[in-house]
Scaffold this motif. Structure first.
Motif, short mmCIF file in Angstrom:
data_model
loop_
_atom_site.label_atom_id
_atom_site.label_comp_id
_atom_site.label_asym_id
_atom_site.label_seq_id
_atom_site.Cartn_x
_atom_site.Cartn_y
_atom_site.Cartn_z
N GLU A 129 0.81 -1.21 0.00
CA GLU A 129 0.00 0.00 0.00
C GLU A 129 0.85 1.27 0.00
O GLU A 129 0.36 2.34 -0.36
CB GLU A 129 -0.92 0.00 1.22
CG GLU A 129 -2.02 -1.05 1.18
CD GLU A 129 -3.14 -0.69 0.21
OE1 GLU A 129 -3.26 0.49 -0.12
OE2 GLU A 129 -3.86 -1.61 -0.21
N THR A 130 2.11 1.18 0.42
CA THR A 130 2.94 2.39 0.51
C THR A 130 4.17 2.33 -0.39
O THR A 130 5.01 3.23 -0.35
CB THR A 130 3.40 2.65 1.96
OG1 THR A 130 4.31 1.62 2.38
CG2 THR A 130 2.21 2.70 2.91
N HIS A 133 4.50 5.32 -2.39
CA HIS A 133 4.24 6.52 -1.60
C HIS A 133 5.51 7.36 -1.49
O HIS A 133 6.62 6.83 -1.59
CB HIS A 133 3.75 6.12 -0.21
CG HIS A 133 3.05 7.20 0.54
ND1 HIS A 133 3.71 8.15 1.28
CD2 HIS A 133 1.73 7.49 0.67
CE1 HIS A 133 2.84 8.97 1.84
NE2 HIS A 133 1.62 8.60 1.49
N TRP A 275 -4.22 -2.56 9.69
CA TRP A 275 -3.87 -1.62 8.63
C TRP A 275 -4.86 -0.47 8.56
O TRP A 275 -4.47 0.70 8.35
CB TRP A 275 -3.79 -2.34 7.29
CG TRP A 275 -3.50 -1.45 6.13
CD1 TRP A 275 -4.25 -1.29 5.00
CD2 TRP A 275 -2.38 -0.56 5.99
NE1 TRP A 275 -3.67 -0.37 4.16
CE2 TRP A 275 -2.52 0.10 4.74
CE3 TRP A 275 -1.29 -0.26 6.80
CZ2 TRP A 275 -1.60 1.03 4.29
CZ3 TRP A 275 -0.36 0.68 6.33
CH2 TRP A 275 -0.53 1.32 5.10
N ALA A 276 -6.14 -0.74 8.79
CA ALA A 276 -7.14 0.33 8.80
C ALA A 276 -6.84 1.33 9.91
O ALA A 276 -7.00 2.55 9.72
CB ALA A 276 -8.54 -0.27 8.97
N LYS A 279 -3.92 3.47 8.72
CA LYS A 279 -4.34 4.38 7.66
C LYS A 279 -5.06 5.59 8.25
O LYS A 279 -4.85 6.73 7.82
CB LYS A 279 -5.25 3.66 6.67
CG LYS A 279 -4.52 2.67 5.77
CD LYS A 279 -5.49 1.90 4.89
CE LYS A 279 -6.15 2.78 3.87
NZ LYS A 279 -7.02 1.99 2.95
N LYS A 280 -5.90 5.33 9.24
CA LYS A 280 -6.63 6.43 9.87
C LYS A 280 -5.69 7.32 10.68
O LYS A 280 -5.80 8.55 10.65
CB LYS A 280 -7.72 5.86 10.78
CG LYS A 280 -8.56 6.92 11.47
CD LYS A 280 -9.65 6.29 12.32
CE LYS A 280 -10.50 7.36 13.01
NZ LYS A 280 -11.55 6.76 13.88
N TYR A 282 -2.54 7.97 10.21
CA TYR A 282 -1.60 8.75 9.40
C TYR A 282 -2.19 9.26 8.09
O TYR A 282 -1.45 9.73 7.22
CB TYR A 282 -0.35 7.91 9.12
CG TYR A 282 0.45 7.63 10.38
CD1 TYR A 282 1.13 8.65 11.05
CD2 TYR A 282 0.51 6.35 10.92
CE1 TYR A 282 1.84 8.40 12.21
CE2 TYR A 282 1.22 6.09 12.08
CZ TYR A 282 1.89 7.12 12.72
OH TYR A 282 2.59 6.87 13.88
N ASP A 283 -3.52 9.16 7.95
CA ASP A 283 -4.21 9.64 6.74
C ASP A 283 -3.62 9.01 5.47
O ASP A 283 -3.54 9.65 4.43
CB ASP A 283 -4.11 11.17 6.62
CG ASP A 283 -4.62 11.89 7.86
OD1 ASP A 283 -5.51 11.33 8.53
OD2 ASP A 283 -4.11 12.98 8.17
N ILE A 284 -3.22 7.76 5.56
CA ILE A 284 -2.62 7.09 4.41
C ILE A 284 -3.69 6.75 3.38
O ILE A 284 -4.65 6.06 3.68
CB ILE A 284 -1.90 5.81 4.83
CG1 ILE A 284 -0.78 6.14 5.81
CG2 ILE A 284 -1.33 5.07 3.62
CD1 ILE A 284 -0.13 4.93 6.45
N GLY A 285 -3.53 7.27 2.19
CA GLY A 285 -4.45 6.93 1.11
C GLY A 285 -5.75 7.69 1.12
O GLY A 285 -6.60 7.48 0.26
N LEU A 286 -5.95 8.58 2.10
CA LEU A 286 -7.19 9.35 2.13
C LEU A 286 -7.11 10.51 1.15
O LEU A 286 -6.07 11.15 1.02
CB LEU A 286 -7.43 9.91 3.54
CG LEU A 286 -7.78 8.91 4.65
CD1 LEU A 286 -7.92 9.64 5.97
CD2 LEU A 286 -9.07 8.19 4.32
#
Length: 295
Positions: A129-130, A133, A275-276, A279-280, A282-286
Motif C-alpha cells: 500500500e505504501t 508513496h 492496517w485500517a 491508515k486512519k 496517518y491519513d494514508i491513502g485518504l
C-alpha cells in the motif's frame, strides 16, 4: 578560471586509503604498529566497549540514511510460531506417531500458526500500500524465524524491501531468507538493537511471544508512558492471548498504572483491522477532502 576541483580537494588521505597502504614490514606487522581502527584485536578489548557501542549505533543508522529509509513499522513476536504449511505437516507426523503429547503440541502449534499468516499479510499490506508513496513504510523485524520471518516474508512477496535486526546469541540466530540483504544487520548489544527498533518506527505490532517479545513491548510502552519518545500506535494481535497474559485491569485497580495508560495500545485480530487503524492514524491513502484539516 578557478579550478573548483582543487578548491574542494581533500587535505588528508581517507582512512580507507591509509589502511590500504603497504607497511614497512614484509610480513604481518606487530600489533602495536597496526592502525588502531584496523586492528580488530584492539577493538574487541573490554576498554573499547564505548567505541563498539557507538559503531553499532552508527552502522545501521548510516546505511538506512543512505537508502532513504525514514519510516518503519516494527513487528515483534515469537520465533517459535511456524507457518501453517509446516504446522500441518508436523500435525500429520504427530498423528502417525501415536504420541498423545506430541499430538497436543502439534495441535497447539497449528492453532498459533494463524498468527504467522496474519503477520505475513499485515507486512504485505503495509509494503504494497505504501510502495509508491513519497514516504514508504518499511517492515522491521528481529530477523529470525517465526513471526519475524513472517514479517519479512510478507514484504518480500509483494516486491518490497524489509529490515532484519539480528542479535548474536549463544545458539546462533540465523537470519531468515526474506530479509533484504543490504538491510540485514547483526547486533552484539540488545540495547542498541532495541534503540534501532524505535528510532524510525511509526507503529509497532506485537504478536504472541515470550520473554523477548515482552521485553520489547514493555520497553516501548515505558518510553511512551514516561514521555521519552513520541506516542505511536501499538497493536497487540490476539486479544485473548494478551488479556490472559497481562492483567491490565489489575494494574489499573491497584494504581500501578494511571487511568489512560491502558489506551497506549490497541487490540487487533486481523491484518486488515490493524492496517485500517494505521491508515486512519496517518491519513494514508485518504483524499485531501477526507483527511483531517490542520489547525
Amino acid at each position: 578560471m578557478i579550478r573548483s576541483d582543487k578548491l574542494t580537494a581533500r587535505n588528508f588521505p581517507t582512512a580507507q586509503e591509509e589502511v590500504s597502504q603497504p607497511t614497512a614490514f614484509d610480513t604481518n606487522p606487530p600489533d602495536a604498529y597496526r592502525l588502531a581502527f584496523a586492528d580488530t584485536d584492539f577493538l574487541v578489548r573490554p576498554e573499547l566497549r564505548p567505541v563498539r557501542m557507538q559503531l553499532e549505533l552508527l552502522k545501521p543508522e548510516l546505511i538506512q540514511q543512505e537508502l532513504n529509509i525514514q519510516s518503519t513499522v516494527v513487528i515483534f513476536g515469537s520465533a517459535r510460531i511456524p507457518d501453517r504449511a509446516s504446522a500441518e505437516e508436523a500435525l500429520e507426523a504427530a498423528r502417525a506417531s501415536g504420541d498423545t503429547v506430541a499430538l497436543q503440541r502439534a495441535e497447539r502449534r497449528l492453532l498459533m500458526s494463524g498468527f504467522y499468516e496474519e503477520a505475513r499479510r499485515f507486512a504485505a499490506l503495509i509494503t504494497a500500500e505504501t510502495l509508491e508513496h513519497s514516504h514508504p513504510l518499511y517492515v522491521v523485524t528481529g530477523g529470525g524465524p517465526g513471526i519475524m520471518e513472517a514479517g519479512n516474508r510478507g514484504a518480500h512477496e509483494v516486491g518490497g524491501r524489509s529490515i532484519g535486526l539480528n542479535i548474536v546469541l549463544p545458539h546462533e540466530q540465523r537470519p531468515n531468507e526474506y530479509i533484504t540483504p543490504e538491510l540485514c544487520f547483526r547486533f552484539h548489544y540488545f540495547a542498541l538493537r532495541k534503540m534501532h527498533f524505535l528510532m524510525r518506527s511509526v507503529a509497532l505490532a506485537a504478536f504472541p511471544g515470550g520473554f523477548g517479545t515482552l521485553d520489547e513491548l514493555f520497553e516501548t510502552l515505558t518510553l511512551i508512558q514516561t514521555g521519552k519518545c513520541r506516542r505511536r500506535p501499538i497493536l497487540l494481535f490476539g486479544k485473548d492471548f494478551w488479556s490472559r497474559l497481562i492483567d491490565f485491569d489489575l494494574l489499573l485497580d491497584t494504581g500501578m498504572i494511571s487511568p489512560g495508560d491502558e489506551q497506549l495500545f490497541h487490540y487487533v485480530e486481523t491484518a486488515e483491522e490493524a492496517w485500517a487503524l494505521l491508515k486512519k492514524e496517518y491519513d494514508i491513502g485518504l483524499p485531501a477532502s477526507a483527511a483531517p484539516q490542520q489547525e
